[in-house]
Scaffold this motif. Structure first.
Motif, PDB file in Angstrom:
ATOM      1  N   THR A  20       0.827  -1.191   0.000  1.00  0.00           N
ATOM      2  CA  THR A  20       0.000   0.000   0.000  1.00  0.00           C
ATOM      3  C   THR A  20       0.866   1.249   0.000  1.00  0.00           C
ATOM      4  OG1 THR A  20      -1.791   1.145   1.154  1.00  0.00           O
ATOM      5  CG2 THR A  20      -0.161   0.054   2.533  1.00  0.00           C
ATOM      6  N   GLY A  21       0.261   2.354  -0.356  1.00  0.00           N
ATOM      7  CA  GLY A  21       0.924   3.645  -0.281  1.00  0.00           C
ATOM      8  C   GLY A  21       0.634   4.355   1.031  1.00  0.00           C
ATOM      9  N   ASN A  22      -0.313   3.826   1.819  1.00  0.00           N
ATOM     10  CA  ASN A  22      -0.671   4.438   3.092  1.00  0.00           C
ATOM     11  C   ASN A  22      -1.016   3.330   4.086  1.00  0.00           C
ATOM     12  OD1 ASN A  22      -1.962   5.715   5.274  1.00  0.00           O
ATOM     13  ND2 ASN A  22      -2.650   7.391   3.968  1.00  0.00           N
ATOM     14  N   LEU A  23      -0.043   2.918   4.850  1.00  0.00           N
ATOM     15  CA  LEU A  23      -0.213   1.768   5.737  1.00  0.00           C
ATOM     16  C   LEU A  23      -1.253   2.023   6.829  1.00  0.00           C
ATOM     17  CD1 LEU A  23       0.625  -1.094   6.440  1.00  0.00           C
ATOM     18  CD2 LEU A  23       2.489  -0.134   7.810  1.00  0.00           C
ATOM     19  N   ALA A  24      -1.250   3.199   7.408  1.00  0.00           N
ATOM     20  CA  ALA A  24      -2.208   3.483   8.490  1.00  0.00           C
ATOM     21  C   ALA A  24      -3.645   3.340   8.004  1.00  0.00           C
ATOM     22  CB  ALA A  24      -1.970   4.873   9.054  1.00  0.00           C
ATOM     23  N   ASN A  25      -3.948   3.904   6.847  1.00  0.00           N
ATOM     24  CA  ASN A  25      -5.307   3.793   6.303  1.00  0.00           C
ATOM     25  C   ASN A  25      -5.638   2.357   5.932  1.00  0.00           C
ATOM     26  OD1 ASN A  25      -5.851   6.467   6.628  1.00  0.00           O
ATOM     27  ND2 ASN A  25      -5.581   7.015   4.485  1.00  0.00           N
ATOM     28  N   ARG A  26      -4.670   1.638   5.417  1.00  0.00           N
ATOM     29  CA  ARG A  26      -4.909   0.252   5.013  1.00  0.00           C
ATOM     30  C   ARG A  26      -5.198  -0.623   6.223  1.00  0.00           C
ATOM     31  NH1 ARG A  26      -7.469  -2.475   2.000  1.00  0.00           N
ATOM     32  NH2 ARG A  26      -6.552  -4.205   0.886  1.00  0.00           N
ATOM     33  N   LEU A  27      -4.461  -0.430   7.301  1.00  0.00           N
ATOM     34  CA  LEU A  27      -4.717  -1.201   8.526  1.00  0.00           C
ATOM     35  C   LEU A  27      -6.102  -0.894   9.087  1.00  0.00           C
ATOM     36  CD1 LEU A  27      -1.267  -0.950  10.330  1.00  0.00           C
ATOM     37  CD2 LEU A  27      -2.244  -2.943   9.184  1.00  0.00           C
ATOM     38  N   LEU A  28      -6.477   0.369   9.054  1.00  0.00           N
ATOM     39  CA  LEU A  28      -7.811   0.755   9.497  1.00  0.00           C
ATOM     40  C   LEU A  28      -8.879   0.065   8.650  1.00  0.00           C
ATOM     41  CD1 LEU A  28      -9.389   2.585  11.472  1.00  0.00           C
ATOM     42  CD2 LEU A  28      -9.311   4.353   9.703  1.00  0.00           C
ATOM     43  N   SER A  29      -8.641   0.006   7.358  1.00  0.00           N
ATOM     44  CA  SER A  29      -9.576  -0.657   6.456  1.00  0.00           C
ATOM     45  C   SER A  29      -9.695  -2.148   6.773  1.00  0.00           C
ATOM     46  CB  SER A  29      -9.111  -0.460   5.011  1.00  0.00           C
ATOM     47  OG  SER A  29      -9.947  -1.147   4.128  1.00  0.00           O
ATOM     48  N   HIS A  30      -8.569  -2.807   6.960  1.00  0.00           N
ATOM     49  CA  HIS A  30      -8.600  -4.246   7.269  1.00  0.00           C
ATOM     50  C   HIS A  30      -9.310  -4.535   8.581  1.00  0.00           C
ATOM     51  CE1 HIS A  30      -6.225  -5.812   3.995  1.00  0.00           C
ATOM     52  NE2 HIS A  30      -5.196  -5.045   4.272  1.00  0.00           N
ATOM     53  N   ASN A  31      -9.115  -3.689   9.577  1.00  0.00           N
ATOM     54  CA  ASN A  31      -9.632  -3.979  10.914  1.00  0.00           C
ATOM     55  C   ASN A  31     -10.993  -3.379  11.235  1.00  0.00           C
ATOM     56  OD1 ASN A  31      -7.845  -5.758  12.296  1.00  0.00           O
ATOM     57  ND2 ASN A  31      -6.328  -4.126  12.272  1.00  0.00           N
ATOM     58  N   GLU A  32     -11.394  -2.311  10.523  1.00  0.00           N
ATOM     59  CA  GLU A  32     -12.631  -1.642  10.918  1.00  0.00           C
ATOM     60  C   GLU A  32     -13.550  -1.245   9.768  1.00  0.00           C
ATOM     61  OE1 GLU A  32     -11.933   1.620  13.607  1.00  0.00           O
ATOM     62  OE2 GLU A  32     -10.258   0.556  14.535  1.00  0.00           O
ATOM     63  N   LEU A  33     -13.027  -0.631   8.729  1.00  0.00           N
ATOM     64  CA  LEU A  33     -13.876   0.023   7.740  1.00  0.00           C
ATOM     65  C   LEU A  33     -14.491  -0.910   6.694  1.00  0.00           C
ATOM     66  CD1 LEU A  33     -11.773   3.259   7.117  1.00  0.00           C
ATOM     67  CD2 LEU A  33     -13.694   2.916   8.682  1.00  0.00           C
ATOM     68  N   SER A  34     -13.746  -1.887   6.234  1.00  0.00           N
ATOM     69  CA  SER A  34     -14.259  -2.774   5.184  1.00  0.00           C
ATOM     70  C   SER A  34     -15.446  -3.580   5.676  1.00  0.00           C
ATOM     71  CB  SER A  34     -13.169  -3.737   4.709  1.00  0.00           C
ATOM     72  OG  SER A  34     -12.171  -3.043   4.025  1.00  0.00           O
ATOM     73  N   THR A  35     -16.386  -3.805   4.771  1.00  0.00           N
ATOM     74  CA  THR A  35     -17.562  -4.607   5.117  1.00  0.00           C
ATOM     75  C   THR A  35     -17.624  -5.902   4.324  1.00  0.00           C
ATOM     76  OG1 THR A  35     -18.887  -3.414   3.488  1.00  0.00           O
ATOM     77  CG2 THR A  35     -18.914  -2.584   5.757  1.00  0.00           C
ATOM     78  N   LYS A  36     -16.725  -6.067   3.362  1.00  0.00           N
ATOM     79  CA  LYS A  36     -16.679  -7.309   2.593  1.00  0.00           C
ATOM     80  C   LYS A  36     -15.234  -7.616   2.244  1.00  0.00           C
ATOM     81  CE  LYS A  36     -17.495  -4.878  -1.721  1.00  0.00           C
ATOM     82  NZ  LYS A  36     -18.262  -4.796  -2.934  1.00  0.00           N
ATOM     83  N   GLY A  37     -15.000  -8.852   1.862  1.00  0.00           N
ATOM     84  CA  GLY A  37     -13.653  -9.268   1.506  1.00  0.00           C
ATOM     85  C   GLY A  37     -13.127 -10.325   2.453  1.00  0.00           C
TER      86      GLY A  37
END
Length: 80
Positions: A20-37
């Motif tokens: 990723t180009g932004n690790l902090a945002n990606r970690l947030l996505s993996h742990n909280e924001l994503s709803t599928k995947g």
């Protein structure tokens, strides 16, 4: 800068490898924001390992290396 990262789900003993180009945002996505995947099913994720690269091509090449059989042996060695 691009970051190649390895996540580990202690609860499910699963590994996820990405870049990723932004690790902090990606970690947030993996742990909280994503709803599928795939990663949504195995939360929570802990950052196990990371490497930084100046180009996307280098990061993608290293991600592929880590996803190979030898790369996974290296990653599992980090857990011991």
């Amino acid at each position: 800068m691009y970051t190649v990262y390895v996540l580990h789900s202690l609860v499910y003993d699963k590994i996820y490898i990405g870049y990723t180009g932004n690790l902090a945002n990606r970690l947030l996505s993996h742990n909280e924001l994503s709803t599928k995947g795939w990663t949504v099913r195995y939360r929570p994720w802990d950052l196990l390992y990371q490497e930084e690269y100046t180009s996307k091509e280098e990061a993608l090449r290293r991600e592929r290396e880590l996803k190979s059989a030898q790369g996974r042996v290296f990653i599992r060695g980090l857990l011991v």
